[in-house]
Design a protein around this motif. Structure first.
Motif, PDB file in Angstrom:
ATOM      1  N   GLY A   1       0.800  -1.220   0.000  1.00  0.00           N
ATOM      2  CA  GLY A   1       0.000   0.000   0.000  1.00  0.00           C
ATOM      3  C   GLY A   1       0.831   1.268   0.000  1.00  0.00           C
ATOM      4  N   ILE A   2       1.882   1.289   0.800  1.00  0.00           N
ATOM      5  CA  ILE A   2       2.715   2.487   0.897  1.00  0.00           C
ATOM      6  C   ILE A   2       3.485   2.721  -0.405  1.00  0.00           C
ATOM      7  CG2 ILE A   2       4.727   1.286   1.901  1.00  0.00           C
ATOM      8  CD1 ILE A   2       5.056   3.755   3.735  1.00  0.00           C
ATOM      9  N   VAL A   3       3.832   1.631  -1.092  1.00  0.00           N
ATOM     10  CA  VAL A   3       4.512   1.749  -2.385  1.00  0.00           C
ATOM     11  C   VAL A   3       3.528   2.272  -3.442  1.00  0.00           C
ATOM     12  CG1 VAL A   3       5.857   0.551  -4.146  1.00  0.00           C
ATOM     13  CG2 VAL A   3       6.066  -0.131  -1.747  1.00  0.00           C
ATOM     14  N   GLN A   4       2.289   1.791  -3.382  1.00  0.00           N
ATOM     15  CA  GLN A   4       1.268   2.276  -4.317  1.00  0.00           C
ATOM     16  C   GLN A   4       0.993   3.765  -4.104  1.00  0.00           C
ATOM     17  OE1 GLN A   4       0.005   0.861  -6.863  1.00  0.00           O
ATOM     18  NE2 GLN A   4       0.348  -1.337  -6.580  1.00  0.00           N
ATOM     19  N   LEU A   5       1.055   4.212  -2.843  1.00  0.00           N
ATOM     20  CA  LEU A   5       0.862   5.634  -2.552  1.00  0.00           C
ATOM     21  C   LEU A   5       1.956   6.461  -3.214  1.00  0.00           C
ATOM     22  CD1 LEU A   5      -0.602   7.922  -1.117  1.00  0.00           C
ATOM     23  CD2 LEU A   5       0.765   7.413   0.933  1.00  0.00           C
ATOM     24  N   ALA A   6       3.192   5.980  -3.140  1.00  0.00           N
ATOM     25  CA  ALA A   6       4.307   6.676  -3.790  1.00  0.00           C
ATOM     26  C   ALA A   6       4.137   6.680  -5.313  1.00  0.00           C
ATOM     27  CB  ALA A   6       5.625   6.011  -3.404  1.00  0.00           C
ATOM     28  N   LYS A   7       3.663   5.588  -5.833  1.00  0.00           N
ATOM     29  CA  LYS A   7       3.449   5.477  -7.284  1.00  0.00           C
ATOM     30  C   LYS A   7       2.409   6.475  -7.771  1.00  0.00           C
ATOM     31  CE  LYS A   7       1.732   2.214 -10.787  1.00  0.00           C
ATOM     32  NZ  LYS A   7       1.343   0.795 -11.069  1.00  0.00           N
ATOM     33  N   HIS A   8       1.297   6.586  -7.063  1.00  0.00           N
ATOM     34  CA  HIS A   8       0.191   7.430  -7.521  1.00  0.00           C
ATOM     35  C   HIS A   8       0.367   8.905  -7.160  1.00  0.00           C
ATOM     36  CE1 HIS A   8      -2.495   4.311  -9.112  1.00  0.00           C
ATOM     37  NE2 HIS A   8      -2.003   3.535  -8.159  1.00  0.00           N
ATOM     38  N   SER A   9       1.175   9.189  -6.152  1.00  0.00           N
ATOM     39  CA  SER A   9       1.393  10.589  -5.755  1.00  0.00           C
ATOM     40  C   SER A   9       2.606  11.212  -6.431  1.00  0.00           C
ATOM     41  CB  SER A   9       1.567  10.683  -4.239  1.00  0.00           C
ATOM     42  OG  SER A   9       2.773  10.053  -3.825  1.00  0.00           O
ATOM     43  N   GLY A  10       3.526  10.356  -6.889  1.00  0.00           N
ATOM     44  CA  GLY A  10       4.754  10.863  -7.494  1.00  0.00           C
ATOM     45  C   GLY A  10       5.791  11.310  -6.489  1.00  0.00           C
ATOM     46  N   ARG A  11       5.583  11.005  -5.211  1.00  0.00           N
ATOM     47  CA  ARG A  11       6.516  11.404  -4.155  1.00  0.00           C
ATOM     48  C   ARG A  11       7.317  10.200  -3.667  1.00  0.00           C
ATOM     49  NH1 ARG A  11       7.635  15.426  -5.757  1.00  0.00           N
ATOM     50  NH2 ARG A  11       8.966  15.590  -3.905  1.00  0.00           N
TER      51      ARG A  11
ATOM     52  N   ALA B   1       5.725   6.211 -11.962  1.00  0.00           N
ATOM     53  CA  ALA B   1       4.268   6.230 -12.124  1.00  0.00           C
ATOM     54  C   ALA B   1       3.773   5.048 -12.942  1.00  0.00           C
ATOM     55  CB  ALA B   1       3.837   7.538 -12.781  1.00  0.00           C
ATOM     56  N   ASP B   2       4.643   4.503 -13.781  1.00  0.00           N
ATOM     57  CA  ASP B   2       4.253   3.367 -14.623  1.00  0.00           C
ATOM     58  C   ASP B   2       4.839   2.055 -14.116  1.00  0.00           C
ATOM     59  OD1 ASP B   2       6.895   3.909 -15.169  1.00  0.00           O
ATOM     60  OD2 ASP B   2       6.695   3.807 -17.360  1.00  0.00           O
ATOM     61  N   ALA B   3       5.194   2.001 -12.815  1.00  0.00           N
ATOM     62  CA  ALA B   3       5.805   0.792 -12.250  1.00  0.00           C
ATOM     63  C   ALA B   3       4.881  -0.407 -12.409  1.00  0.00           C
ATOM     64  CB  ALA B   3       6.136   1.014 -10.779  1.00  0.00           C
ATOM     65  N   SER B   4       5.425  -1.506 -12.896  1.00  0.00           N
ATOM     66  CA  SER B   4       4.664  -2.747 -13.052  1.00  0.00           C
ATOM     67  C   SER B   4       4.499  -3.422 -11.696  1.00  0.00           C
ATOM     68  CB  SER B   4       5.402  -3.690 -14.003  1.00  0.00           C
ATOM     69  OG  SER B   4       6.650  -4.084 -13.433  1.00  0.00           O
ATOM     70  N   ASP B   5       3.681  -4.453 -11.635  1.00  0.00           N
ATOM     71  CA  ASP B   5       3.503  -5.206 -10.391  1.00  0.00           C
ATOM     72  C   ASP B   5       4.832  -5.776  -9.912  1.00  0.00           C
ATOM     73  OD1 ASP B   5       0.820  -4.652 -10.492  1.00  0.00           O
ATOM     74  OD2 ASP B   5       0.213  -6.626 -11.255  1.00  0.00           O
ATOM     75  N   GLU B   6       5.652  -6.220 -10.853  1.00  0.00           N
ATOM     76  CA  GLU B   6       6.956  -6.774 -10.491  1.00  0.00           C
ATOM     77  C   GLU B   6       7.857  -5.691  -9.900  1.00  0.00           C
ATOM     78  OE1 GLU B   6       5.444  -7.226 -13.389  1.00  0.00           O
ATOM     79  OE2 GLU B   6       4.918  -9.362 -13.238  1.00  0.00           O
ATOM     80  N   GLN B   7       7.834  -4.509 -10.482  1.00  0.00           N
ATOM     81  CA  GLN B   7       8.635  -3.398  -9.954  1.00  0.00           C
ATOM     82  C   GLN B   7       8.141  -2.953  -8.584  1.00  0.00           C
ATOM     83  OE1 GLN B   7       8.137  -0.917 -13.572  1.00  0.00           O
ATOM     84  NE2 GLN B   7      10.362  -0.604 -13.486  1.00  0.00           N
TER      85      GLN B   7
ATOM     86  N   ARG C   1       9.002  -2.670  -2.864  1.00  0.00           N
ATOM     87  CA  ARG C   1       8.521  -3.031  -1.530  1.00  0.00           C
ATOM     88  C   ARG C   1       9.616  -3.748  -0.751  1.00  0.00           C
ATOM     89  NH1 ARG C   1       7.501  -6.723   1.636  1.00  0.00           N
ATOM     90  NH2 ARG C   1       8.293  -8.270   0.147  1.00  0.00           N
ATOM     91  N   GLN C   2      10.313  -4.671  -1.407  1.00  0.00           N
ATOM     92  CA  GLN C   2      11.382  -5.409  -0.743  1.00  0.00           C
ATOM     93  C   GLN C   2      12.571  -4.498  -0.434  1.00  0.00           C
ATOM     94  OE1 GLN C   2      11.264  -8.947   0.135  1.00  0.00           O
ATOM     95  NE2 GLN C   2      12.809  -7.974   1.443  1.00  0.00           N
ATOM     96  N   ARG C   3      12.848  -3.579  -1.339  1.00  0.00           N
ATOM     97  CA  ARG C   3      13.931  -2.613  -1.109  1.00  0.00           C
ATOM     98  C   ARG C   3      13.621  -1.727   0.093  1.00  0.00           C
ATOM     99  NH1 ARG C   3      15.523   2.158  -5.424  1.00  0.00           N
ATOM    100  NH2 ARG C   3      16.999   3.292  -4.087  1.00  0.00           N
ATOM    101  N   LEU C   4      12.367  -1.284   0.184  1.00  0.00           N
ATOM    102  CA  LEU C   4      11.948  -0.472   1.327  1.00  0.00           C
ATOM    103  C   LEU C   4      12.068  -1.266   2.620  1.00  0.00           C
ATOM    104  CD1 LEU C   4      10.560   2.039   2.593  1.00  0.00           C
ATOM    105  CD2 LEU C   4       8.363   0.934   2.053  1.00  0.00           C
ATOM    106  N   GLU C   5      11.600  -2.491   2.604  1.00  0.00           N
ATOM    107  CA  GLU C   5      11.672  -3.347   3.795  1.00  0.00           C
ATOM    108  C   GLU C   5      13.110  -3.540   4.255  1.00  0.00           C
ATOM    109  OE1 GLU C   5      10.771  -8.004   4.450  1.00  0.00           O
ATOM    110  OE2 GLU C   5       9.018  -6.813   3.859  1.00  0.00           O
ATOM    111  N   ASN C   6      13.998  -3.808   3.317  1.00  0.00           N
ATOM    112  CA  ASN C   6      15.408  -4.004   3.663  1.00  0.00           C
ATOM    113  C   ASN C   6      16.005  -2.729   4.254  1.00  0.00           C
ATOM    114  OD1 ASN C   6      15.230  -6.596   2.668  1.00  0.00           O
ATOM    115  ND2 ASN C   6      16.151  -6.112   0.689  1.00  0.00           N
ATOM    116  N   SER C   7      15.692  -1.581   3.642  1.00  0.00           N
ATOM    117  CA  SER C   7      16.206  -0.313   4.135  1.00  0.00           C
ATOM    118  C   SER C   7      15.671  -0.012   5.533  1.00  0.00           C
ATOM    119  CB  SER C   7      15.829   0.817   3.172  1.00  0.00           C
ATOM    120  OG  SER C   7      16.279   2.069   3.656  1.00  0.00           O
ATOM    121  N   MET C   8      14.378  -0.264   5.745  1.00  0.00           N
ATOM    122  CA  MET C   8      13.770  -0.027   7.051  1.00  0.00           C
ATOM    123  C   MET C   8      14.432  -0.873   8.134  1.00  0.00           C
ATOM    124  SD  MET C   8      11.352   2.262   6.961  1.00  0.00           S
ATOM    125  CE  MET C   8      10.546   1.827   8.481  1.00  0.00           C
ATOM    126  N   ASN C   9      14.659  -2.137   7.842  1.00  0.00           N
ATOM    127  CA  ASN C   9      15.300  -3.004   8.829  1.00  0.00           C
ATOM    128  C   ASN C   9      16.740  -2.580   9.096  1.00  0.00           C
ATOM    129  OD1 ASN C   9      13.132  -4.723   9.431  1.00  0.00           O
ATOM    130  ND2 ASN C   9      13.516  -5.982   7.633  1.00  0.00           N
TER     131      ASN C   9
END
Length: 231
Positions: free
Chosen positions: A146-156, A198-204, A209-217
């Motif tokens: 969800g948080i990744v989708q928010l970044a995708k749709h907001s452009g932030r 903005a055009d990130a595929s499901d795979e991207q 999401r995994q990159r964010l998780e790794n960075s957060m940890n």
């Protein structure tokens, strides 16, 4: 009777106010180390962000961003969320009352879609949105999409943030919530901003999401290490 009393708006307001003053006392009585030290200057022009944090490790994060930044924190519409919303308001933050969910039938109940639309709106208006990356009730420290989708749709971009205190008490909850204690050393760590096309595929989206998780940890472990070392 006592259960109903505990959810009374006046009780929630008093509890939220007390929580705000307690967290302010923890912050004022502790020593702060920021990593990287020039993070605010480096990211000033890149704002607004979607500040990403872990559930249960977020109580001190109202003190993580400069006071001149417009911050809106996403908080659930539960009774606990009401108390936290009062606390956030007392500490100078705006709120978006919504929460993520694991199942589709919970999204409407928790205001997920309405919160998503509101978050996109305020991000495009120039406010930074702060929210937890993991979704109740777990697993903890596993980023949702969800948080990744928010970044995708907001452009932030996503901005991983973690804050830990040397003195704390960990609760036996799904998120291992950490109650920060005064007279501590505080470690505040930021990861590198993560853009989402903005055009990130499901795979991207899954890769990010995994990159964010790794960075957060990584930064959470670093924040605790800084807090423990006192440096």
């Amino acid at each position: 009777m006592l259960k109903k009393l505990g959810k009374h708006p006046l009780v929630m307001k008093l509890a939220g106010t007390a929580m705000a003053y307690y967290l302010l006392f923890v912050y004022k009585s502790s020593k702060l180390t920021i990593d990287p030290p020039e993070v605010y200057e480096e990211h000033e022009e890149g704002a607004p962000f979607i500040a990403s944090m872990w559930h249960g490790q977020h109580f001190m994060l109202p003190f993580a961003c400069p006071k001149h930044w417009d911050i809106r924190v996403m908080i659930s519409r539960s009774a606990d969320g009401e108390m936290q919303a009062v606390c956030a308001s007392k500490l100078g933050l705006g709120t978006i009352r919504a929460a993520g969910a694991q199942r589709s039938n919970q999204i409407k109940k928790r205001g997920g879609m309405r919160g998503f639309i509101e978050a996109v709106r305020v991000l495009k208006a120039g406010a930074t949105v702060s929210m937890t990356a993991d979704v109740p009730k777990g697993p903890a420290r596993k980023a949702g999409k969800g948080i990744v989708q928010l970044a995708k749709h907001s452009g932030r971009p996503l901005l991983p943030v973690a804050m830990a205190t040397s003195r704390h008490y960990d609760l036996d909850t799904w998120d291992k919530a950490s109650i920060n204690l005064p007279f501590s050393h505080i470690g505040l760590c930021f990861g590198k901003p993560i853009p989402v096309p903005a055009d990130a595929s499901d795979e991207q989206v899954e890769e990010i999401r995994q990159r964010l998780e790794n960075s957060m940890n990584e930064i959470t472990d670093k924040a605790y290490a800084i807090a423990k070392s006192g440096k």
